[in-house]
Design a protein around this motif. Structure first.
Motif, short mmCIF file in Angstrom:
data_model
loop_
_atom_site.label_atom_id
_atom_site.label_comp_id
_atom_site.label_asym_id
_atom_site.label_seq_id
_atom_site.Cartn_x
_atom_site.Cartn_y
_atom_site.Cartn_z
N PRO A 51 18.04 -34.88 53.35
CA PRO A 51 17.99 -36.19 54.23
C PRO A 51 16.63 -36.39 54.88
N ALA A 52 15.72 -37.28 54.63
CA ALA A 52 13.96 -37.22 55.23
C ALA A 52 14.09 -38.56 55.88
N ARG A 53 13.89 -37.87 57.55
CA ARG A 53 13.46 -39.55 58.03
C ARG A 53 11.84 -39.34 58.72
N ASP A 54 10.93 -39.83 58.05
CA ASP A 54 9.69 -39.53 58.56
C ASP A 54 9.18 -38.06 58.67
N GLU A 55 9.60 -37.59 57.41
CA GLU A 55 9.12 -36.09 57.36
C GLU A 55 8.16 -36.16 56.79
N VAL A 82 16.89 -38.75 50.21
CA VAL A 82 17.56 -40.25 51.01
C VAL A 82 16.56 -39.96 51.98
N ALA A 83 15.38 -40.95 51.28
CA ALA A 83 14.02 -41.25 52.57
C ALA A 83 14.24 -42.16 53.56
N SER A 84 13.52 -42.00 54.60
CA SER A 84 12.85 -43.63 55.01
C SER A 84 11.37 -43.01 55.96
N GLU A 87 5.41 -42.99 54.48
CA GLU A 87 5.26 -41.48 54.39
C GLU A 87 6.25 -40.99 53.66
N THR A 88 7.55 -41.13 54.01
CA THR A 88 8.06 -39.97 53.12
C THR A 88 8.68 -40.45 52.07
N ILE A 89 8.90 -41.29 51.58
CA ILE A 89 8.86 -41.92 50.56
C ILE A 89 8.07 -41.62 49.65
N ALA A 90 6.90 -41.93 50.04
CA ALA A 90 6.01 -41.64 49.04
C ALA A 90 5.73 -40.42 48.71
N ALA A 91 5.98 -39.14 49.41
CA ALA A 91 5.89 -38.49 49.36
C ALA A 91 7.17 -37.67 48.34
N ALA A 92 7.52 -38.10 48.56
CA ALA A 92 9.55 -37.47 47.35
C ALA A 92 9.27 -38.56 46.19
N ARG A 93 8.71 -39.67 46.21
CA ARG A 93 8.28 -40.48 44.51
C ARG A 93 7.15 -38.87 44.11
N ARG A 100 15.39 -38.74 41.38
CA ARG A 100 16.42 -39.94 42.34
C ARG A 100 15.78 -39.74 44.28
N VAL A 101 15.10 -41.05 44.51
CA VAL A 101 14.60 -40.92 45.38
C VAL A 101 15.42 -42.73 46.22
#
Length: 291
Positions: A51-55, A82-84, A87-93, A100-101
């Protein structure tokens, strides 16, 4: 990972009773024994949920450590974030190790103040459950987006599940940042505390360093999303009904000390102590401000 050696013996008909171990010369004629040894590999599938929130800045180090995992080729591994936060979503993708993101832009924070019957508290339980629901692994591993795991972390967790009675595994936490104060406090509060409490039945698999057998996780209903705090302890205690929990003191991860620096170890210890009492008292649960 786990290897078993299967020996298959084919014996010709008519082997007389006089045959003894190590003696292939029964009276009358020689009866050949053909022995085939083969190595049987037991494939294990594991899913890591982060889980990643603003990370965004910290998540990359976590994913780098997951991409460096070492195992023997008999482990099928997937990584779900699981990103919110943009910036976090972009880093995960963008990271190659991520399979999977899951975007969680709604976030638990807004759900906390919702009016619906499925109101969710502020905390990582919702994101972990969402990732676990999409995961395909037999073993579900959980860590946080501000945590770095060692190269054998997944393998070390999965080896315990060779024992069919094991349903959960936890390990100690170490400080990601340097400093004697951090090392001492983490050793006391995030290692020795677990060593003392687990034999007494107060099992606590820390969220940044835990894994569960998928079937047991589903039977107990996963993480309790109504808890903003101690959701990992709550899951660990419910899993006790399903089987054995293992505390692997050699399987440590390094996690950020930013919360400890922000709140102080003394204040944080009192917060956890009050939270434990509130959790254990009937009809009580820690308030959202504890998270």
């Amino acid at each position: 990972m786990e290897k078993g050696v299967a020996t298959v013996a084919t014996v010709a008909d008519g082997l007389p009773p006089s045959f003894r171990t190590g003696n292939c010369r029964p009276e009358g004629r020689i009866t050949p024994i053909f022995v085939l040894e083969t190595t049987v590999r037991y494939m294990v599938s594991a899913s890591v949920v982060v889980p990643a929130r603003d990370e965004g800045a910290r998540l990359e180090a976590t994913l780098d450590s997951l991409s460096a995992q070492r195992f023997d080729g008999d482990l099928d591994l997937e990584v779900i974030v699981v990103a919110s936060g943009t910036e976090t979503i972009a880093a995960a993708r963008e990271h190659a190790v991520v399979d999977r993101v899951l975007c969680d832009e709604s976030g638990s924070r807004s759900d906390e103040f919702g009016d619906g019957p499925e109101k969710t508290a502020l905390g990582p339980a919702r994101a972990r459950n969402r990732g676990a629901k999409q995961a395909s692994g037999d073993v579900l591993c959980f860590t946080d987006a501000d945590t770095v795991v060692p190269p054998t972390w997944v393998r070390d967790h999965c080896r315990h599940y060779r024992n069919a009675t094991v349903v959960g595994v936890g390990g100690p936490l170490e400080p990601l940042e340097p400093g004697l104060r951090h090392r001492v406090c983490f050793r006391l509060l995030s290692d020795w505390w677990y060593r003392l409490s687990w034999p007494l039945g107060f099992v606590q698999q820390p969220g940044p360093n835990c894994s569960v057998r998928r079937t047991a996780f589903e039977r107990v209903g996963g993480f309790d999303e109504s808890l903003p705090f101690l959701e990992d302890t709550d899951l660990s205690l419910r899993l006790r009904r399903e089987g054995e929990g293992i505390y692997d003191r050699e399987c440590a991860v390094r996690t950020s000390v930013r919360r400890q620096e922000r709140e102080g170890y003394g204040r944080l210890f009192l917060t956890y102590a009050r939270g434990y009492l509130a959790y254990l008292l009937p009809g009580r649960s820690p308030p959202a401000t504890y998270f």
